[in-house]
Design a protein around this motif. Sequence first.
Motif, PDB file in Angstrom:
ATOM      1  N   SER A 169      -1.503 -15.362  13.740  1.00  8.96           N
ATOM      2  CA  SER A 169      -2.155 -13.721  13.636  1.00  8.96           C
ATOM      3  C   SER A 169      -3.447 -14.677  13.027  1.00  8.96           C
ATOM      4  O   SER A 169      -3.647 -15.476  11.906  1.00  8.96           O
ATOM      5  CB  SER A 169      -1.452 -12.835  12.700  1.00  8.96           C
ATOM      6  OG  SER A 169      -0.360 -12.600  13.846  1.00  8.96           O
TER       7      SER A 169
ATOM      8  N   ARG B  55      -1.065  -6.700  11.024  1.00  8.29           N
ATOM      9  CA  ARG B  55      -2.192  -7.375  12.243  1.00  8.29           C
ATOM     10  C   ARG B  55      -1.556  -7.071  13.708  1.00  8.29           C
ATOM     11  O   ARG B  55      -0.446  -6.128  14.346  1.00  8.29           O
ATOM     12  CB  ARG B  55      -0.920  -8.704  11.501  1.00  8.29           C
ATOM     13  CG  ARG B  55      -1.075  -9.177  10.079  1.00  8.29           C
ATOM     14  CD  ARG B  55      -0.156 -10.613  10.288  1.00  8.29           C
ATOM     15  NE  ARG B  55      -0.737 -10.511   8.657  1.00  8.29           N
ATOM     16  CZ  ARG B  55      -1.438 -12.048   8.597  1.00  8.29           C
ATOM     17  NH1 ARG B  55      -0.794 -12.641   9.183  1.00  8.29           N
ATOM     18  NH2 ARG B  55      -1.250 -12.554   6.744  1.00  8.29           N
ATOM     19  N   PRO B  56      -2.118  -8.124  14.213  1.00  4.01           N
ATOM     20  CA  PRO B  56      -1.365  -7.175  15.990  1.00  4.01           C
ATOM     21  C   PRO B  56      -0.761  -7.737  16.146  1.00  4.01           C
ATOM     22  O   PRO B  56      -0.277  -9.136  15.666  1.00  4.01           O
ATOM     23  CB  PRO B  56      -2.822  -8.374  16.448  1.00  4.01           C
ATOM     24  CG  PRO B  56      -4.059  -8.904  15.306  1.00  4.01           C
ATOM     25  CD  PRO B  56      -3.492  -8.214  13.916  1.00  4.01           C
TER      26      PRO B  56
ATOM     27  N   ALA C 182      -1.031 -18.082   5.311  1.00  9.19           N
ATOM     28  CA  ALA C 182      -0.234 -17.768   6.339  1.00  9.19           C
ATOM     29  C   ALA C 182       0.559 -18.570   5.463  1.00  9.19           C
ATOM     30  O   ALA C 182       0.714 -19.509   5.654  1.00  9.19           O
ATOM     31  CB  ALA C 182      -0.342 -18.448   7.755  1.00  9.19           C
TER      32      ALA C 182
ATOM     33  N   GLU D 113      -3.667  -5.324   2.818  1.00 10.21           N
ATOM     34  CA  GLU D 113      -3.841  -6.144   4.895  1.00 10.21           C
ATOM     35  C   GLU D 113      -3.933  -4.981   5.532  1.00 10.21           C
ATOM     36  O   GLU D 113      -3.535  -4.043   5.730  1.00 10.21           O
ATOM     37  CB  GLU D 113      -2.955  -7.069   5.266  1.00 10.21           C
ATOM     38  CG  GLU D 113      -2.931  -8.472   4.026  1.00 10.21           C
ATOM     39  CD  GLU D 113      -2.551  -9.877   4.363  1.00 10.21           C
ATOM     40  OE1 GLU D 113      -1.529 -10.388   4.117  1.00 10.21           O
ATOM     41  OE2 GLU D 113      -1.236  -9.059   5.574  1.00 10.21           O
ATOM     42  N   ASP D 114      -5.274  -5.193   6.128  1.00 11.43           N
ATOM     43  CA  ASP D 114      -4.650  -4.575   8.180  1.00 11.43           C
ATOM     44  C   ASP D 114      -3.805  -4.341   8.293  1.00 11.43           C
ATOM     45  O   ASP D 114      -2.542  -6.344   8.180  1.00 11.43           O
ATOM     46  CB  ASP D 114      -5.590  -4.786   8.435  1.00 11.43           C
ATOM     47  CG  ASP D 114      -7.243  -4.140   8.462  1.00 11.43           C
ATOM     48  OD1 ASP D 114      -8.336  -4.477   8.838  1.00 11.43           O
ATOM     49  OD2 ASP D 114      -7.039  -3.050   7.907  1.00 11.43           O
TER      50      ASP D 114
ATOM     51  N   ALA E 174      -6.073 -12.266   7.029  1.00 10.24           N
ATOM     52  CA  ALA E 174      -5.660 -11.087   7.122  1.00 10.24           C
ATOM     53  C   ALA E 174      -7.528 -10.159   6.805  1.00 10.24           C
ATOM     54  O   ALA E 174      -8.056 -10.885   5.977  1.00 10.24           O
ATOM     55  CB  ALA E 174      -4.603 -10.674   6.053  1.00 10.24           C
TER      56      ALA E 174
ATOM     57  N   ARG F 120       0.763  -5.767  -0.563  1.00  5.56           N
ATOM     58  CA  ARG F 120      -0.054  -6.262   0.665  1.00  5.56           C
ATOM     59  C   ARG F 120      -0.282  -5.166   1.937  1.00  5.56           C
ATOM     60  O   ARG F 120      -1.147  -5.429   2.989  1.00  5.56           O
ATOM     61  CB  ARG F 120       0.959  -7.629   1.953  1.00  5.56           C
ATOM     62  CG  ARG F 120       0.597  -8.411   0.663  1.00  5.56           C
ATOM     63  CD  ARG F 120       1.320  -9.561   2.147  1.00  5.56           C
ATOM     64  NE  ARG F 120       1.624  -9.537   3.157  1.00  5.56           N
ATOM     65  CZ  ARG F 120       2.371  -9.797   3.970  1.00  5.56           C
ATOM     66  NH1 ARG F 120       3.105  -9.459   3.356  1.00  5.56           N
ATOM     67  NH2 ARG F 120       1.953  -8.869   5.435  1.00  5.56           N
TER      68      ARG F 120
ATOM     69  N   ARG G 199      -3.980   1.538   4.080  1.00  9.45           N
ATOM     70  CA  ARG G 199      -2.945   1.739   4.997  1.00  9.45           C
ATOM     71  C   ARG G 199      -2.472   3.096   4.989  1.00  9.45           C
ATOM     72  O   ARG G 199      -1.464   3.569   5.721  1.00  9.45           O
ATOM     73  CB  ARG G 199      -1.300   0.303   5.493  1.00  9.45           C
ATOM     74  CG  ARG G 199      -1.555  -0.633   5.260  1.00  9.45           C
ATOM     75  CD  ARG G 199      -0.864  -1.070   5.761  1.00  9.45           C
ATOM     76  NE  ARG G 199      -0.930  -3.350   5.627  1.00  9.45           N
ATOM     77  CZ  ARG G 199      -0.305  -3.801   7.204  1.00  9.45           C
ATOM     78  NH1 ARG G 199       0.813  -2.815   7.237  1.00  9.45           N
ATOM     79  NH2 ARG G 199      -0.433  -5.130   7.030  1.00  9.45           N
TER      80      ARG G 199
ATOM     81  N   ASP H 288       6.272  -5.612   9.146  1.00 11.09           N
ATOM     82  CA  ASP H 288       5.176  -6.179   8.449  1.00 11.09           C
ATOM     83  C   ASP H 288       5.818  -7.515   7.508  1.00 11.09           C
ATOM     84  O   ASP H 288       6.065  -7.977   6.532  1.00 11.09           O
ATOM     85  CB  ASP H 288       5.042  -5.380   7.254  1.00 11.09           C
ATOM     86  CG  ASP H 288       4.082  -4.816   7.720  1.00 11.09           C
ATOM     87  OD1 ASP H 288       3.764  -3.343   8.381  1.00 11.09           O
ATOM     88  OD2 ASP H 288       2.633  -5.318   8.443  1.00 11.09           O
TER      89      ASP H 288
END
Lengths: 471, 513
Positions: free
Chosen positions: B27, B246-247, B16, B243-244, B30, B206, B212, B62
């Motif tokens: 979060s 994030r929730p 982060a 990156e996935d 990642a 990212r 994605r 994001d």
Amino acid sequence: MRARPLAPALRLAASALLLEASSLVGVPSVHAAELGPFPKAPEITRLDNGLTVVTIPWASPGIVAYYTLVRVGARDEVEPGHSGFAHLFEHMMFRGTERFPEQVYEDTLQSFGADSNAYTTEDFTLYTITAPRSALARVAELEGDRFQHLSFDERQYRTETGAVLGEYNKSASSPSLKMWEALSELAFKSHTYRHTTIGYLADVQAMPNEYAYAKAFFKRFYTPDNATVVVAGEVPHAENVALVKQHYGGWRGTRDQPTVPAEPEPTQGARRHLDWDGMSAPELLIGYRASAFAGPGQGKLDAARVRDAAALDVVRALLFHPAAPLYQALVVERQQLLALDSYAKSWTRDPGLFVVNAELKDDGPGFEAIEREIQQAIDALARGEVNADRVAAVRSHLRYGLTLDVETASEAADTFAQFVAVSGSTDALEAYLGALGAVTAEDVARVAARYLTPQRRFVITLKAKPRGGTP
Amino acid sequence: MKRAELALATALALAAGCPPAARPPASPPAAVATAPVGRVIARPSDAKVIELRVAFEAGAADDPPGQQGLTYVTALSMLEGRAGQVGYAERAARLFPMAASIGVHVDREQVVFSGRVHVDHLAAFYPLFRDVLRAPAFDSADVDRVRTRALSNLTQDLRGADDEALGKEVLQAMLFEGHPYAHPELGTERGLSGFGPEQVRAQWRRVLCAGRVRIGVAGALASELSRRLEADLAGEPGESGCEDARPLPPPSSLATRRVWIVDKPEAGSVAISLGHSVDVTRDHPDFAALALASAYLGQHRTFAGRLMQAMRGERGLNYGDYAYAEHFVQDGASRFPLPNVARRQQYFSVWIRPVRPEHAHFALRFAVRELEKVASEGIGQADFERIQRFAASYFALFAQTEQQRLGYALDDGFYGVRAPHLDALRARFATLTRDEVNAALRRHVVPGRLQVAMVAKDASALAERLVKGDASPITYDTEKPQALRDEDTQVAAHPLGLSREQVNVVPLASMFR
């Protein structure tokens, strides 16, 4: 309908597909002559009562577009104090008949999930229905009834004027409406293009008291000789004609011909500045008094005018498309403008405007510097500094664009209707495609020199007042 | 034969890098994103126009804290900047004679690039399209130009020139306060000055990356082309750093009504949007019922809805009144929804188009009262049958073009629905019962939670009237049926239940600052 073959220089060679190292199977390319919005030629029948029926074969399984064009718009609003009535009347057309009161009309369309709407311009009003193919007969019945027997009382009328005022108000937070109003008044002193389609606010506010005028409007302009039914979908022309005859056969009337004042040729341009109470980037709206699409006779095409319209579209693309050097210089390289645009498909029935719109930066060069640069680019074209290859590229762009832009039955019907609207002729689209294919560098220079001159240029500038006070 | 699914090398987990905001909560690190199987859709046909649609599960949500607008600027810089060795001007010049196009739309959780070209020009077009996605240069001049325009669009267009859009964004700011959805895609004033080209490139790596992505291709050669595009997008920047998503934190559990009135002295009329978050997305068993109920209340730009009929049709209050079961963006000039504006968290909303200032209180009361009625009493049998018949057919018009069909198919993947959404929705409309719809209304439409966004002049005076709650009668310049008049009397006195603390006047300049 197939467009006339392009000149040999424009014919596109068939090419196999090559994607770098891959070897995809080649697909035969389409001959340029086959480019155009319609894979098959529309069929046209004019009925004894003057109504025209057009069928555009279009692959849209289960869906049909049923569009009704009425050649009435702001242009026809010649009586003072009655601007905006063509548009208001578009609203009134949804208020029902004795046979199909408005809720019954609406419920019937809803029962088969139709999409129904309409829009008005300075020259025409277009009623649009997209419905299941299975509902075509019912749609023809409903439409035939309302175009002949529209019936609304004063209560309904007054209520709808509120919606029209609401439509004016929803756009009022944007400076565009005020700028267009100002440009129209500045560029036209006599012709009814002097007011916008939605009308002057004062006239819109006074509409509730004009019930009788609105009723008369229907009789004056909603006549079979002034209308065209355009159906796009998988429907045989014979079926359409039979349905229209069945449901519109008794329609009678001849269109009123108000005397639309001719606008004298301009001898000098003019400008006006607007201070804006709200927030806005500085805005520039330029209108050059340009040509008409229609011929002087009713429903007759004037080849010279169609050619000028096509040539002006080429000018537009040469100068104002994002690929154009002027656009790249002002918007991308020097970043002096946030946006630059000129409106395609803006042909008009009578001599109208060639419009350029720019959004400036607060800290950039002022209006006059930008106007000067735009005019210099135009003047270069007028002097014949026109690259023939670029003209060819523009022609290719416009022709391929017609093919790409028309994707649905609704868009097919809309495209065809617009050409009929501004010309009065069902041959207009074909004539335009032919003219487009024949535009030369000389044509580009000619129309730039003829129409896009300072003497014909009308300019509106707008700037936000400093917050909290006057400038 | 299908090519191997996309695979990515191991990526570095991002730490982060920015101080955590008060919300959302921190979060988890990642994770490396790997595109699962089934993210490629090919619709081969003999159509001469090739359609490409590449949707990234990424968007304004994001944007890192302090860099709101980063994803938008990244996407637009890809579209309008140098890619590979081809600058923006040259790319525009090459696309021009083909009349080919490359476009982009950015939303909170999806960025979709679209491409259209006639098959005659596919060979010349494809490398240009591919490189916009795979090899953007993010030159400073391009990034700065895009950023400057975004700032103008935010401060002068959204705030200044479009009260309807402003009202909708203010509503979202209310519903998702402190949440990644809170700010518009354009960003915020401060956020847009919080990054440079390096951060733009990093954002591309990212979030606009292979892990994605969902791909759709239609037209001639669609099968081959989709495989080619899939393989090409597996390269840069898919190799590392993707990156996935994030929730998301849950939206604030706002249990009471609130009203924000944006004070805009030059506003000639009052724009109103209201709604609340819902825990219903397309994969929820209640989605069809809620969508049908929303159609009953106000199918976008049709007269099918109760609000449109009563407010515009019978009373002439404004140009239109509509309701939505999910986030809605109109597709161009059509009346149909734009695909690929999907979200993991949704909201129910009502849009009341601008009304005259003297009618604003009445109009708000009308809408709230209707929502309260329908949530508690449900839809009547005749209206239910009418709207059921209408929606089951009307929704077929939402996917007439290949771009729309591809878009819906990509959204099916986003939501994890197995059957094509529109077909399934229409089929479900036809089998829903009135009791099911009314039960869904009771579960999910909670008028007590309504958040209301208004844009008006004399905001303080309007706030005062809302709090005071005195009757707000309406007058007409024409006779109205007695039944309507009687209803108006009830509407004019309908309690909104707003305390002073629940109504806030918000300075225009503070929105999205």
